[in-house]
Write a protein that holds these residues in place. Structure first.
Motif, PDB file in Angstrom:
ATOM      1  N   GLU A   5      70.281  10.906  16.812  1.00 48.12           N
ATOM      2  CA  GLU A   5      69.698  11.366  17.747  1.00 48.12           C
ATOM      3  C   GLU A   5      68.198  10.608  17.831  1.00 48.12           C
ATOM      4  O   GLU A   5      67.543  10.488  16.899  1.00 48.12           O
ATOM      5  N   LEU A   6      67.796  10.402  18.820  1.00 45.47           N
ATOM      6  CA  LEU A   6      66.394   9.874  19.266  1.00 45.47           C
ATOM      7  C   LEU A   6      65.673  10.856  20.293  1.00 45.47           C
ATOM      8  O   LEU A   6      66.113  10.870  21.475  1.00 45.47           O
ATOM      9  N   ARG A   7      64.314  11.173  19.710  1.00 40.94           N
ATOM     10  CA  ARG A   7      63.579  11.917  20.667  1.00 40.94           C
ATOM     11  C   ARG A   7      62.187  11.394  20.843  1.00 40.94           C
ATOM     12  O   ARG A   7      61.668  10.876  19.847  1.00 40.94           O
ATOM     13  N   ALA A   8      61.645  11.469  22.006  1.00 46.19           N
ATOM     14  CA  ALA A   8      60.456  10.779  22.293  1.00 46.19           C
ATOM     15  C   ALA A   8      59.739  11.684  23.388  1.00 46.19           C
ATOM     16  O   ALA A   8      60.349  12.243  24.286  1.00 46.19           O
ATOM     17  N   ARG A   9      58.305  11.675  23.181  1.00 48.34           N
ATOM     18  CA  ARG A   9      57.483  12.326  24.014  1.00 48.34           C
ATOM     19  C   ARG A   9      56.229  11.671  24.351  1.00 48.34           C
ATOM     20  O   ARG A   9      55.662  11.059  23.483  1.00 48.34           O
ATOM     21  N   GLY A  10      55.650  11.380  25.408  1.00 49.53           N
ATOM     22  CA  GLY A  10      54.705  10.468  25.898  1.00 49.53           C
ATOM     23  C   GLY A  10      54.514   9.212  25.517  1.00 49.53           C
ATOM     24  O   GLY A  10      53.637   8.469  25.285  1.00 49.53           O
ATOM     25  N   TRP A  11      56.021   8.588  25.580  1.00 53.11           N
ATOM     26  CA  TRP A  11      56.418   7.397  25.044  1.00 53.11           C
ATOM     27  C   TRP A  11      56.209   6.313  26.383  1.00 53.11           C
ATOM     28  O   TRP A  11      57.378   6.550  27.343  1.00 53.11           O
ATOM     29  N   ARG A  12      55.504   5.571  26.749  1.00 55.33           N
ATOM     30  CA  ARG A  12      55.245   4.660  27.748  1.00 55.33           C
ATOM     31  C   ARG A  12      55.590   5.337  29.136  1.00 55.33           C
ATOM     32  O   ARG A  12      55.216   6.463  29.621  1.00 55.33           O
ATOM     33  N   ASN A  13      56.658   4.707  29.863  1.00 53.01           N
ATOM     34  CA  ASN A  13      57.047   5.375  31.026  1.00 53.01           C
ATOM     35  C   ASN A  13      58.255   6.381  30.896  1.00 53.01           C
ATOM     36  O   ASN A  13      58.959   7.110  32.085  1.00 53.01           O
ATOM     37  N   LEU A  14      58.651   6.649  29.519  1.00 47.17           N
ATOM     38  CA  LEU A  14      60.045   7.486  29.138  1.00 47.17           C
ATOM     39  C   LEU A  14      59.474   8.949  29.810  1.00 47.17           C
ATOM     40  O   LEU A  14      58.603   9.824  29.489  1.00 47.17           O
ATOM     41  N   ALA A  15      60.567   9.587  30.401  1.00 44.75           N
ATOM     42  CA  ALA A  15      60.525  11.239  30.530  1.00 44.75           C
ATOM     43  C   ALA A  15      60.844  11.559  29.153  1.00 44.75           C
ATOM     44  O   ALA A  15      61.513  10.985  28.393  1.00 44.75           O
ATOM     45  N   ALA A  16      60.494  13.040  29.000  1.00 45.43           N
ATOM     46  CA  ALA A  16      60.976  13.410  27.476  1.00 45.43           C
ATOM     47  C   ALA A  16      62.435  13.165  27.258  1.00 45.43           C
ATOM     48  O   ALA A  16      63.217  13.301  28.107  1.00 45.43           O
ATOM     49  N   LEU A  17      62.713  12.528  26.076  1.00 45.10           N
ATOM     50  CA  LEU A  17      63.698  11.901  25.804  1.00 45.10           C
ATOM     51  C   LEU A  17      64.504  12.773  24.514  1.00 45.10           C
ATOM     52  O   LEU A  17      63.811  12.957  23.561  1.00 45.10           O
ATOM     53  N   ALA A  18      65.875  12.848  24.779  1.00 47.20           N
ATOM     54  CA  ALA A  18      66.808  13.464  23.707  1.00 47.20           C
ATOM     55  C   ALA A  18      68.029  13.008  23.715  1.00 47.20           C
ATOM     56  O   ALA A  18      68.918  13.086  24.486  1.00 47.20           O
TER      57      ALA A  18
END
Length: 365
Positions: A5-18
């Motif tokens: 699983e990859l989670r990201a927040r505040g990363w470039r243009n991405l919405a909160a990612l799970a």
């Protein structure tokens, strides 16, 4: 290894990612500018602790937020681990299972990714710095402490260049920097040479398999003085002597023009430099073989394949080379994240998981 699983927040243009990729091939399809490469960059940064696109931390943070976080749940060597990178303006922290860890830590052995993007297809004709960067990534993938060795060399090189720009440098002070630079530089030269020796037979076999029987080769090239040195100790001596011999020229121009920061990785086809004699199709097959050789090399060194990140490569390859690429990837049984603008650019991929990427958001279909 497997990225679960990859989670990201505040990363470039991405919405909160799970994001949960499949264990085999996962395809991220979308038009340009929607965030496909940003997802691969987040994955690469989580696994390698640095971006493949920028050295500026602020570039990774979305507009209007104070920081970015990316987390990776992985399985490596049968162990479930968690990697986390937190980025704010001018600061980065890296964690393994909640504890601070440096990117050169041996605790991260087996964690890694191989990136293959459109710019790699231009590698034979690119500047030497690009080929050194490719080689350094391969070294780091197999031996994480190499990052610290490069960092030491770069710091000494920067300090020596500062002295040179000041002018009227005291000879004894410059000599002390020369000694440190020679010692750090020799380690880099030896690591790069060893990696090229390991990659070469894999490159030859892979090129024969995907293109033709034409002989391919690659050579790590240095100044002739260094080229003639064999052991690490001999390379130290050669670098020290070369720095001394070029000192007057360095003082005139204000920077160090001798050492591994000027070396090159020469790619050859049928005994000639590929960038000068190979056709466009041959060059693409050569780079394809080189990246697959890197992947196979890391799989053998690490005991399991790293994650393969393919960023819009399929659109740059013809049907024959696309088939060769994905046949080879399937044979290596590695997890792969693949971005495309058109899904029909890809051949059938058994067990594939598909996502649509639009305006920084993911949707499975």
């Amino acid at each position: 290894m497997i990225l679960r699983e990859l989670r990201a927040r505040g990363w470039r243009n991405l919405a909160a990612l799970a994001f949960r990729p499949g264990p085999g091939a996962t395809v991220l399809c979308g038009q340009n500018g929607q965030g496909k490469t940003n997802i691969l960059e987040a994955a690469y940064t989580a696994l390698c602790f640095r971006s493949f696109r920028t050295n500026s931390l602020s570039d990774l943070i979305a507009w209007g937020v104070e920081g970015a976080t990316v987390e990776a749940e992985i399985t490596v060597r049968t162990l479930d681990r968690t990697l986390k990178i937190q980025i704010s303006q001018g600061h980065k922290s890296t964690l393994l299972d909640g504890k601070a860890v440096r990117r050169d830590s041996t605790a991260l052995l087996g964690v890694g990714a191989v990136l293959f993007g459109p710019e790699d297809l231009r590698l034979p004709k690119a500047a030497a710095a690009e080929r050194r960067r490719f080689l350094d990534r391969a070294v780091f993938g197999a031996y994480r402490p190499y990052f610290r060795e490069v960092l030491i060399f770069e710091r000494v090189l920067k300090s020596r260049n500062v002295l040179l720009r000041r002018g009227s440098v005291e000879a004894t002070l410059l000599a002390s920097y020369d000694e440190k630079l020679a010692e750090a530089g020799a380690r880099i030269v030896i690591r790069r040479r060893e990696t090229v020796r390991s990659l070469l037979p894999r490159l030859e076999a892979t090129y024969r398999r995907i293109h033709s029987e034409a002989a391919v080769g690659m050579r790590y090239t240095s100044n002739p003085r260094v080229q003639a040195a064999d052991s690490e100790g001999e390379v130290v001596v050669a670098l020290r002597e070369g720095l001394l011999a070029n000192r007057e020229a360095d003082e005139r121009r204000g920077f160090t023009g001798f050492g591994p920061q000027t070396d090159d990785l020469e790619l050859e086809l049928a005994g000639h430099l590929a960038r000068e004699h190979a056709s466009q199709g041959q060059l693409r097959s050569l780079v394809l073989a080189l990246k697959l050789a890197e992947l196979e090399y890391l799989r053998e060194v690490l005991g399991e394949a790293p994650v393969l990140l393919l960023d819009d490569v399929a659109s740059e390859l013809d049907e024959e080379r696309r088939r060769s690429l994905f046949d080879a990837v399937a044979a290596l049984s590695c997890q792969s994240l693949i971005t495309v603008t058109e899904r029909d650019h890809l051949p059938p991929l058994p067990g594939c998981v598909d996502y649509q990427v639009s305006e920084g958001a993911l949707k499975r279909f």
